[in-house]
Design an enzyme around this catalytic site. Structure first.
Site: not given
Ligand code: ADP
Length: 401
Positions: A207, A14, A179, A7, A332-333, A211, A282, A90, A240, A386
């Site tokens: 997702h 990466k 995505h 990537n 989401g996770e 982003g 964040d 990617r 954004r 991914e």
């Molecule tokens: P990217 O779009 O850069 O790939 P990610 O999918 O890694 O980003 O998501 C980053 C976001 O996930 C950030 O806003 C981060 O704060 C949030 N995040 C990561 N861990 C947690 C958590 N335990 N609780 C809440 N939000 C989280």
């Protein structure tokens, strides 16, 4: 068969190395700060991560460094570079030219070069990464796996913006969506576990990360997605703005005396959760601020939840039903509160979650089924992957070649 997934960005490369017999991740890392001061982060799975300053003048040097690290007798995991059978790249934006995975050839690289028009920064990094791999590993087949390609099945009514036709055509303006590899992966996993046949299922994939994008997947195909001509469209994101009234753009440019570039920078970097909360892009920091009573932080998350709900409602209408809602990516996770708030008061759409399962989805078997027993639609939490998807596409393309 070993596959290296690359990537490449403008100043980073990466990588993940997979043993595709068993789909096992062997090593991963990031050759970062290319053209600046060079740092290699590297980890063989099961061992400690290392971070070493190394000269990385360009992408070719970066890939050479990655390869020599992979065969290093202490830091590495391979006996010889010749064990790597293929490389999967990617690609963020394939424009209207690249709509499915392709082998790297002069022709496909020329198509990718056209994407400089649409996504100059990403495309430049990709082209440098491909060139670097071609130099360092001549003869090793390489495949382009394109993020926008999953969305190429959208019907014209979903991808056409209601703007002047000729101007749009001249400038390749349409919804592309992003995505795609993540939406394809998680909707594919969801399809394996639904009672509905995969060619009939109605899935919405959320997702939600730094982003964020939401996609409606009907019968395994994307029929609509929230990101658009660029990854700025759709819902509120880390920094954004997502979709806003377009008249805000000239209004702020005039009022604040800013150029188109400055405006784009502002919409990408100063808005979203950061802009509304004034705290951070964040989510973890925004959550902390909410705990301390920060009302703008609360509002930022309320907007996020509200916008996700509206997309779920819209896409359920577009598909005339919903079999499954999927959450994935950083928020989401990891943010159970977002999932809980999105799924609250959604019985009308057949969505109801089990709050205990929602808290403990990682202890559940794949696909992280957090739906309540009486929920008409399933609600899954699926960790996106991914890179594995790219490795699978690479194997598939190589076996066809
Ligand atoms: P990217 O779009 O850069 O790939 P990610 O999918 O890694 O980003 O998501 C980053 C976001 O996930 C950030 O806003 C981060 O704060 C949030 N995040 C990561 N861990 C947690 C958590 N335990 N609780 C809440 N939000 C989280």
């Amino acid at each position: 068969m070993y596959v290296l997934v690359v990537n490449a960005g403008s100043s980073s490369l990466k990588y993940q190395l997979f043993d595709m017999d068993g789909e096992k991740l062997i090593a991963k890392g990031n050759a970062d700060r290319i053209g600046i001061d060079g740092v290699l982060e590297h980890q063989v799975i099961g061992r400690d991560k290392t971070k070493t300053p190394v000269p990385l003048p360009d992408h070719a040097a970066a890939i050479k460094t990655v390869l020599s690290t992979l065969v290093d007798k202490d830091a590495g995991c391979l006996d010889s570079i010749s064990q790597i059978s293929a490389v999967g790249h990617r690609i963020v934006h394939g424009g209207p030219w690249l709509t499915h995975p392709v082998m790297v050839t002069d022709e496909s690289v020329a198509d990718l070069e056209k994407c400089m028009l649409l996504a100059p920064l990403h495309t430049k990094g990709h082209l440098q990464g491909i060139e670097g791999c071609r130099k360092a590993m001549p003869g090793v087949p390489q495949v382009l796996v394109i993020d926008t390609s999953f969305h190429s099945t959208m019907p014209p009514k979903a991808y056409t913006y209601p703007i002047d036709w000729d101007t749009a055509q001249r400038n390749y303006v349409r919804r592309y969506g992003f995505h795609g590899t993540s939406h394809r992966y998680v909707s594919g996993v969801a399809n394996e576990y639904l009672d509905v046949p995969a060619d009939k299922s109605k899935i919405i994939t959320c997702h939600i990360g730094n982003g964020s994008s939401i996609t409606a997947v009907q019968g395994g195909k994307c029929i609509d997605t929230s990101m658009g001509f660029t990854p700025l469209d759709g819902i509120i994101m880390g920094s954004r703005c997502g979709a806003v009234d377009p008249a805000i753009v000239p209004h702020i440019m005039e009022a604040e005396h800013i150029s188109p570039d400055e405006m784009a920078d502002w919409m990408n970097k100063k808005c979203g959760l950061l802009g509304v909360s004034g705290v951070s892009s964040d989510m973890r920091n925004v959550r902390r601020a909410i705990e301390e009573g920060n009302e703008r932080a609360r509002l930022a998350v309320d907007i996020l939840v509200y916008e996700i709900k509206k997309f779920i409602g819209g896409y359920t209408a577009a598909m005339n039903g919903l079999d499954c809602l999927v959450f994935t990516a950083g928020i989401g996770e990891n943010d159970e509160l977002v999932r809980s708030e999105v799924c609250r008061d959604m019985e009308f759409f057949g969505i109801k979650i089990d709050e205990e399962k929602n808290l403990a989805w990682r202890s559940l078997p794949v696909p992280g089924d957090i739906s309540a027993p009486d929920s008409r639609a399933k609600v899954f939490v699926i960790a996106t992957n991914e890179e594995l998807m790219i490795a699978r596409d690479t194997v598939a393309m190589c076996s066809m070649a």
